[in-house]
Design a protein around this motif. Structure first.
Motif, PDB file in Angstrom:
ATOM      1  N   ILE A 332      36.981  60.367  33.461  1.00 50.46           N
ATOM      2  CA  ILE A 332      37.836  59.224  33.121  1.00 50.46           C
ATOM      3  C   ILE A 332      37.347  58.553  31.842  1.00 50.46           C
ATOM      4  CG2 ILE A 332      38.512  56.902  33.878  1.00 50.46           C
ATOM      5  CD1 ILE A 332      38.554  57.985  36.740  1.00 50.46           C
ATOM      6  N   ASN A 333      36.038  58.432  31.711  1.00 48.27           N
ATOM      7  CA  ASN A 333      35.480  57.802  30.512  1.00 48.27           C
ATOM      8  C   ASN A 333      35.777  58.620  29.256  1.00 48.27           C
ATOM      9  OD1 ASN A 333      34.512  55.796  32.135  1.00 48.27           O
ATOM     10  ND2 ASN A 333      32.397  56.532  32.156  1.00 48.27           N
ATOM     11  N   PHE A 334      35.708  59.949  29.386  1.00 46.43           N
ATOM     12  CA  PHE A 334      36.070  60.805  28.254  1.00 46.43           C
ATOM     13  C   PHE A 334      37.521  60.562  27.841  1.00 46.43           C
ATOM     14  CE2 PHE A 334      32.516  63.903  29.128  1.00 46.43           C
ATOM     15  CZ  PHE A 334      31.968  63.818  27.860  1.00 46.43           C
ATOM     16  N   PHE A 400      26.913  65.845  30.400  1.00 46.00           N
ATOM     17  CA  PHE A 400      25.892  65.078  29.680  1.00 46.00           C
ATOM     18  C   PHE A 400      25.897  65.443  28.198  1.00 46.00           C
ATOM     19  CE2 PHE A 400      21.656  64.674  27.884  1.00 46.00           C
ATOM     20  CZ  PHE A 400      21.316  63.361  28.223  1.00 46.00           C
ATOM     21  N   ALA A 401      25.959  66.746  27.906  1.00 39.80           N
ATOM     22  CA  ALA A 401      25.969  67.187  26.512  1.00 39.80           C
ATOM     23  C   ALA A 401      27.205  66.661  25.784  1.00 39.80           C
ATOM     24  CB  ALA A 401      25.927  68.715  26.444  1.00 39.80           C
ATOM     25  N   GLY A 402      28.359  66.706  26.455  1.00 36.52           N
ATOM     26  CA  GLY A 402      29.578  66.202  25.831  1.00 36.52           C
ATOM     27  C   GLY A 402      29.501  64.718  25.535  1.00 36.52           C
ATOM     28  N   THR A 403      28.930  63.954  26.457  1.00 39.67           N
ATOM     29  CA  THR A 403      28.803  62.511  26.245  1.00 39.67           C
ATOM     30  C   THR A 403      27.837  62.205  25.112  1.00 39.67           C
ATOM     31  OG1 THR A 403      29.189  62.178  28.616  1.00 39.67           O
ATOM     32  CG2 THR A 403      28.297  60.327  27.385  1.00 39.67           C
ATOM     33  N   ALA A 404      26.704  62.892  25.097  1.00 40.27           N
ATOM     34  CA  ALA A 404      25.715  62.668  24.042  1.00 40.27           C
ATOM     35  C   ALA A 404      26.280  63.034  22.666  1.00 40.27           C
ATOM     36  CB  ALA A 404      24.455  63.481  24.333  1.00 40.27           C
ATOM     37  N   LEU A 405      27.008  64.132  22.594  1.00 43.96           N
ATOM     38  CA  LEU A 405      27.597  64.542  21.318  1.00 43.96           C
ATOM     39  C   LEU A 405      28.697  63.578  20.878  1.00 43.96           C
ATOM     40  CD1 LEU A 405      27.773  68.400  21.878  1.00 43.96           C
ATOM     41  CD2 LEU A 405      26.346  67.203  20.208  1.00 43.96           C
ATOM     42  N   TRP A 411      28.788  57.528  15.755  1.00 43.74           N
ATOM     43  CA  TRP A 411      27.980  56.798  14.779  1.00 43.74           C
ATOM     44  C   TRP A 411      27.766  57.565  13.485  1.00 43.74           C
ATOM     45  CZ3 TRP A 411      26.709  51.781  15.059  1.00 43.74           C
ATOM     46  CH2 TRP A 411      26.878  51.146  16.297  1.00 43.74           C
ATOM     47  N   THR A 412      27.887  58.869  13.511  1.00 42.55           N
ATOM     48  CA  THR A 412      27.635  59.654  12.292  1.00 42.55           C
ATOM     49  C   THR A 412      28.907  60.171  11.631  1.00 42.55           C
ATOM     50  OG1 THR A 412      27.430  61.737  13.531  1.00 42.55           O
ATOM     51  CG2 THR A 412      25.424  60.409  13.235  1.00 42.55           C
ATOM     52  N   ARG A 413      30.037  60.098  12.351  1.00 39.68           N
ATOM     53  CA  ARG A 413      31.320  60.625  11.876  1.00 39.68           C
ATOM     54  C   ARG A 413      31.310  62.151  11.719  1.00 39.68           C
ATOM     55  NH1 ARG A 413      35.027  56.943   9.634  1.00 39.68           N
ATOM     56  NH2 ARG A 413      34.270  54.790   9.629  1.00 39.68           N
ATOM     57  N   PHE A 417      32.688  68.463  18.413  1.00 41.50           N
ATOM     58  CA  PHE A 417      33.420  69.104  19.506  1.00 41.50           C
ATOM     59  C   PHE A 417      33.145  70.602  19.538  1.00 41.50           C
ATOM     60  CE2 PHE A 417      37.074  70.744  21.829  1.00 41.50           C
ATOM     61  CZ  PHE A 417      37.202  69.820  22.848  1.00 41.50           C
ATOM     62  N   ARG A 418      33.028  71.210  18.362  1.00 43.86           N
ATOM     63  CA  ARG A 418      32.760  72.649  18.286  1.00 43.86           C
ATOM     64  C   ARG A 418      31.405  72.979  18.913  1.00 43.86           C
ATOM     65  NH1 ARG A 418      30.626  75.612  13.727  1.00 43.86           N
ATOM     66  NH2 ARG A 418      30.701  73.637  12.615  1.00 43.86           N
ATOM     67  N   ILE A 419      30.414  72.119  18.673  1.00 44.55           N
ATOM     68  CA  ILE A 419      29.092  72.345  19.260  1.00 44.55           C
ATOM     69  C   ILE A 419      29.175  72.285  20.783  1.00 44.55           C
ATOM     70  CG2 ILE A 419      26.726  71.465  19.388  1.00 44.55           C
ATOM     71  CD1 ILE A 419      27.110  70.352  16.572  1.00 44.55           C
TER      72      ILE A 419
END
Length: 434
Positions: A332-334, A400-405, A411-413, A417-419
């Motif tokens: 839901i947060n995504f 977790f990886a999706g949220t961190a990315l 913040w970095t623009r 998503f590809r990663i």
């Protein structure tokens, strides 16, 4: 009207048909050769769709089909330089094949392994042919997968028939009567087979008819035909689909795909009409809701970190209760984060307060994932690994990886998503080795 002028020197067979729809269809030599290989390949695939009663050979047949499918596709696209990404997905296919043949794959099981390898094979074709919308994996990956599984194959579903018909007509013009005789022989053979099938069906439907012609039919009874003919008939649409996927994809215009992607992005821009303040209020509500939940259930949620259980709970109850609900909350947060980024009337990254609110939402999602992971690890440490527990571990790690990315991208623009697709896809394939 010049196309309709009568030419007395032409026979009825040579009369030109006026071209009303652009250039005539001219298949390449590679497309003609591919028609030949498509029939046995599709016939082999029927043993994946409808395996024999004894399923011991299901994995070897699947492996044989995938190897032939990839090898023939690679030969067809050999003039196009392969990208590093296409090798990555081809490696995932190889990993799953190894797990099948080595008797591994306890995590996902037979059906899911075959399902996953289909997805990897289709996505590899899109990469190998250069028909991804952005030229590589990215936010359009779901659309690319829809193109690979549905749009391209069915758009070119009748391409094989067109190529075959064009090849036969071309050969007829060159060889004249020879091709006609070959067609006659093929027609007679096909007619006799169909006649035999019709007679057998009528004999089964009526006892009197069976007494008259049953003995003759039984003399001609060939067990091989009983399995070959149904599978061959099934292989015809299967082959048309596979041919449309591999060969038809090559006929898709790369620039047109890029234009469609641009049009989609432009349409998304038109959705940016929601006031940023409205989203800030909504994000604030979600953040407060989660904060309240953490405060009330703090000792319950974080008990796994200290290896202490709430009163009245067993390890199994503690680990299972709320695990999948926490994963759904992250989903839901995504969705909320995506809606904020795509529909806000201002660039979220240019608004400091909006950045903070989005970051708080993602940080809380990270906390949810860590909590769910700790509960799962406590369960595994007590009872060991099982396929379902490994599946759950993979899911929470991917989230977790999706949220961190997403937080990093905010913040970095930088596009991440590809990663995330690489992490998810490659780790999914590696899980088959357990």
């Amino acid at each position: 009207m010049d196309n309709f002028v009568n030419d007395s020197t032409k026979t009825a067979q040579d009369i030109d048909v006026p071209r009303l729809y652009g250039n005539p269809f001219v298949p390449s030599a590679a497309e003609k050769i591919a028609v030949i290989f498509s029939y046995p390949l599709a016939y082999l695939y029927t043993y994946i769709l409808i395996p024999p009663v004894n399923r011991d050979n299901w994995y070897p047949v699947t492996a044989a089909f995938i190897i032939l499918f990839c090898a023939l596709s690679e030969i067809f696209y050999h003039r196009r330089k392969a990208t590093a990404e296409s090798y990555a997905w081809l490696g995932c296919i190889a990993v799953i094949l190894v797990s099948m043949l080595a008797g591994l794959n306890r995590v996902w099981g037979d059906s899911l392994a075959v399902f996953f390898i289909h997805g990897y094979a289709v996505y590899w074709i899109l990469n190998r042919s250069g028909r991804l919308i952005e030229g590589r994996s990215g936010p359009f990956t779901p659309v690319d997968m829809m193109n690979g599984f549905i749009v391209f194959p069915f758009k070119n579903f009748f391409l094989r028939i067109k190529v075959l018909w064009s090849a036969l007509k071309s050969r007829e013009r060159k060889n004249g009567e020879k091709t006609s005789r070959a067609g006659t022989v093929a027609a007679i053979a096909g007619g006799l087979i169909l006649l035999y099938i019709a007679g057998a069906l009528l004999a089964a439907a009526d006892d009197t008819f069976d007494r008259l012609v049953g003995d003759i039919l039984r003399l001609l009874d060939i067990d091989f035909l009983k399995t070959f003919i149904p599978r061959f008939l099934l292989s015809l649409p299967v082959g048309a689909y596979l041919y449309g996927l591999v060969i038809g994809t090559n006929r898709e215009d790369v620039h047109e795909l890029e234009e469609r992607g641009g049009i989609t992005l432009n349409r998304l821009e038109t959705l940016k009409k929601v006031p940023a303040k409205a989203w800030m209020v909504i994000l604030g509500g979600f953040s407060l809701l989660y904060l309240l939940f953490f405060v009330i259930q703090g000792s319950y949620l974080f008990g796994a970190f200290t290896r202490t259980l709430p009163e009245g709970f067993t390890v199994a109850q503690y680990a299972r209760q709320g695990f999948f609900e926490l994963c759904q909350i992250m989903g839901i947060n995504f969705l909320l984060f995506w809606l904020v980024m795509k529909s806000s009337n201002i660039d979220i990254r240019s608004n400091r307060f909006a950045m903070i609110m989005c970051s708080v939402l993602l940080a809380e999602s990270l906390l949810f994932s860590v909590t769910a992971f700790s509960k799962l690890m406590l369960y595994i440490s007590c009872f060991g690994f099982t396929p379902r527990r490994l599946q759950s571990t993979w899911l929470i790690c991917v989230l977790f990886a999706g949220t961190a990315l997403a937080l990093y991208s905010l913040w970095t623009r930088k596009r991440t998503f590809r990663i995330w697709i690489y992490i998810s896809g490659i780790s999914l394939a590696l899980m088959h080795l357990y």
